[in-house]
Design an enzyme around this catalytic site. Structure first.
Site, PDB file in Angstrom:
ATOM      1  N   SER A 147       0.855  -1.188   0.000  1.00  0.00           N
ATOM      2  CA  SER A 147       0.000   0.000   0.000  1.00  0.00           C
ATOM      3  C   SER A 147       0.891   1.237   0.000  1.00  0.00           C
ATOM      4  O   SER A 147       2.075   1.171   0.341  1.00  0.00           O
ATOM      5  CB  SER A 147      -0.865   0.010   1.263  1.00  0.00           C
ATOM      6  OG  SER A 147      -1.485   1.264   1.457  1.00  0.00           O
ATOM      7  N   TYR A 160      -2.660  -0.329  10.306  1.00  0.00           N
ATOM      8  CA  TYR A 160      -2.618  -0.653   8.873  1.00  0.00           C
ATOM      9  C   TYR A 160      -1.231  -0.352   8.301  1.00  0.00           C
ATOM     10  O   TYR A 160      -0.668  -1.163   7.568  1.00  0.00           O
ATOM     11  CB  TYR A 160      -3.704   0.141   8.153  1.00  0.00           C
ATOM     12  CG  TYR A 160      -3.873  -0.228   6.688  1.00  0.00           C
ATOM     13  CD1 TYR A 160      -4.352  -1.474   6.319  1.00  0.00           C
ATOM     14  CD2 TYR A 160      -3.545   0.672   5.680  1.00  0.00           C
ATOM     15  CE1 TYR A 160      -4.510  -1.813   4.982  1.00  0.00           C
ATOM     16  CE2 TYR A 160      -3.699   0.341   4.338  1.00  0.00           C
ATOM     17  CZ  TYR A 160      -4.173  -0.907   3.995  1.00  0.00           C
ATOM     18  OH  TYR A 160      -4.319  -1.248   2.669  1.00  0.00           O
TER      19      TYR A 160
HETATM   20  P1  NAD Z   1     -11.993  -5.834  -0.935  1.00  0.00           P
HETATM   21  O1  NAD Z   1     -12.439  -5.718   0.469  1.00  0.00           O
HETATM   22  O2  NAD Z   1     -12.889  -5.379  -2.043  1.00  0.00           O
HETATM   23  O3  NAD Z   1     -11.561  -7.345  -1.268  1.00  0.00           O
HETATM   24  C1  NAD Z   1     -10.790  -8.084  -0.364  1.00  0.00           C
HETATM   25  C2  NAD Z   1     -10.894  -9.557  -0.732  1.00  0.00           C
HETATM   26  O4  NAD Z   1     -10.084 -10.293   0.185  1.00  0.00           O
HETATM   27  C3  NAD Z   1     -12.330 -10.085  -0.599  1.00  0.00           C
HETATM   28  O5  NAD Z   1     -12.631 -10.970  -1.647  1.00  0.00           O
HETATM   29  C4  NAD Z   1     -12.298 -10.781   0.751  1.00  0.00           C
HETATM   30  O6  NAD Z   1     -13.269 -11.804   0.886  1.00  0.00           O
HETATM   31  C5  NAD Z   1     -10.868 -11.325   0.772  1.00  0.00           C
HETATM   32  N1  NAD Z   1     -10.408 -11.593   2.133  1.00  0.00           N
HETATM   33  C6  NAD Z   1     -10.388 -10.726   3.168  1.00  0.00           C
HETATM   34  N2  NAD Z   1      -9.928 -11.343   4.265  1.00  0.00           N
HETATM   35  C7  NAD Z   1      -9.655 -12.623   3.911  1.00  0.00           C
HETATM   36  C8  NAD Z   1      -9.160 -13.750   4.604  1.00  0.00           C
HETATM   37  N3  NAD Z   1      -8.851 -13.686   5.907  1.00  0.00           N
HETATM   38  N4  NAD Z   1      -8.994 -14.906   3.937  1.00  0.00           N
HETATM   39  C9  NAD Z   1      -9.299 -14.984   2.619  1.00  0.00           C
HETATM   40  N5  NAD Z   1      -9.788 -13.954   1.905  1.00  0.00           N
HETATM   41  C10 NAD Z   1      -9.956 -12.789   2.540  1.00  0.00           C
HETATM   42  O7  NAD Z   1     -10.622  -5.055  -0.953  1.00  0.00           O
HETATM   43  P2  NAD Z   1      -9.623  -4.642  -2.147  1.00  0.00           P
HETATM   44  O8  NAD Z   1      -9.438  -3.193  -2.031  1.00  0.00           O
HETATM   45  O9  NAD Z   1     -10.010  -5.201  -3.425  1.00  0.00           O
HETATM   46  O10 NAD Z   1      -8.303  -5.439  -1.776  1.00  0.00           O
HETATM   47  C11 NAD Z   1      -7.783  -5.534  -0.501  1.00  0.00           C
HETATM   48  C12 NAD Z   1      -6.270  -5.541  -0.597  1.00  0.00           C
HETATM   49  O11 NAD Z   1      -5.810  -4.377  -1.290  1.00  0.00           O
HETATM   50  C13 NAD Z   1      -5.694  -5.495   0.779  1.00  0.00           C
HETATM   51  O12 NAD Z   1      -4.467  -6.172   0.827  1.00  0.00           O
HETATM   52  C14 NAD Z   1      -5.515  -3.999   0.983  1.00  0.00           C
HETATM   53  O13 NAD Z   1      -4.601  -3.693   1.996  1.00  0.00           O
HETATM   54  C15 NAD Z   1      -5.044  -3.595  -0.389  1.00  0.00           C
HETATM   55  N6  NAD Z   1      -5.214  -2.168  -0.672  1.00  0.00           N
HETATM   56  C16 NAD Z   1      -6.436  -1.674  -0.943  1.00  0.00           C
HETATM   57  C17 NAD Z   1      -6.576  -0.313  -1.178  1.00  0.00           C
HETATM   58  C18 NAD Z   1      -7.921   0.306  -1.491  1.00  0.00           C
HETATM   59  O14 NAD Z   1      -8.058   1.539  -1.430  1.00  0.00           O
HETATM   60  N7  NAD Z   1      -8.921  -0.492  -1.827  1.00  0.00           N
HETATM   61  C19 NAD Z   1      -5.469   0.526  -1.144  1.00  0.00           C
HETATM   62  C20 NAD Z   1      -4.216  -0.018  -0.856  1.00  0.00           C
HETATM   63  C21 NAD Z   1      -4.095  -1.394  -0.627  1.00  0.00           C
END
Ligand code: NAD
Length: 260
Positions: A147, A160
């Protein structure tokens, strides 16, 4: 040359944790469109089955194995099933993660355990299991979702920031430790992305007075990133197009990190 008319990851198999929704779903669809067989590991069965169906409707191949990636036994069971039902894989996109927005002094030990488990322990468990299998399969590419909070500090996001700093460092260490065994490892570092995670984060920061609409948050990256814009960065790092890129952090934030 890596790019073929069959797609940038043609003939490869890509395991994507958190591949059911948000950036993960966009990645599952994009990796499949570019020729990979996609293997989703996710805790959300309904969203994962929808994504598998979307991939299949688009003419691709996708499998789903349900697991909470913060739980060792579930990670091992999912990878055992992948080994027996899908065989080897060339790409690991370690993406699953979550966020807690809170002042540090209100953060509980349960919050700490949850974020360390879902963001850090999961990456450790998944990479520990997958790396020897990828080496045995002839090598490959690992991409870890870090991130912008991996290297910059943000108010209300201390936990985070800790966890995302940890996974960025994990990606660098893997790059060095496994290079001789044919593994590359890089990180994608998104800013705000239009997913459930990103929109909840913005809403919670908004509620705490850090407004998106007319405040610093919007100014930092101009608009909210689309999930596909992160997926394409992950695809690039995963593919042979990035064959000499190892141990790097690719920021997907429209210049926010550079601006500081
Ligand atoms: P999201 O919430 O839309 O999707 C997250 C996915 O991960 C979902 O399908 C969820 O079911 C799965 N998940 C969560 N916990 C889990 C677990 N314990 N076991 C298995 N699956 C699990 O989020 P997103 O934004 O698509 O992606 C999240 C990732 O991206 C994270 O690593 C987050 O730190 C990173 N990220 C997101 C952003 C943002 O603004 N969306 C910014 C920087 C980094």
């Amino acid at each position: 040359m890596a790019v073929t008319d069959k797609g940038r990851v043609a003939g490869k198999t890509a395991v994507i944790t958190g591949g059911a929704a948000g950036i993960g779903r966009a990645s599952s669809l994009m990796f499949a469109r570019e020729g990979a067989r996609v293997v989703i590991i996710d805790i959300n069965e309904q969203a994962a089955l929808e994504t598998v169906e979307m991939v299949r409707e688009a003419g691709g191949t996708a499998h789903f194995f349900k697991a909470d990636v913060s739980k060792s036994a579930q990670v091992d069971a999912a990878f055992d099933a992948i080994r027996s039902e899908v065989c080897g894989y060339d790409i690991l996109f370690n993406h699953a993660g979550t966020i807690i927005v809170k002042p540090l002094h209100e953060t509980t030990e349960d919050d700490y355990d949850r974020l360390m488990d879902v963001n850090v322990r999961s990456a450790f468990l998944v990479c520990r299991r997958a790396l020897p299998e990828m080496v045995a399969n002839g090598g490959g590419s690992v991409v870890i979702t870090a991130s912008i909070a991996s290297e910059l500090g943000y108010a209300l996001e201390s936990l985070y920031c800790m966890t995302k700093g940890a996974v960025l460092q994990l990606s660098r260490a893997i790059a060095v430790e496994y290079r001789e065994q044919g593994i590359r490892c890089n990180a994608v570092c998104p800013g705000f992305v239009k997913t459930a995670h990103g929109l909840r984060e913005i809403a919670e920061l908004d509620a705490a007075g850090q407004t998106w609409e007319d405040g610093d948050l919007a100014a930092t990256q101009g608009r909210i990133c689309e999930p596909e814009e992160v997926a394409s960065a992950a695809l690039y790092l995963a593919s042979d197009d990035a064959s000499f890129i190892n141990g790097m952090a690719l920021y997907v934030d429209n210049g926010w990190y550079t601006r500081g």
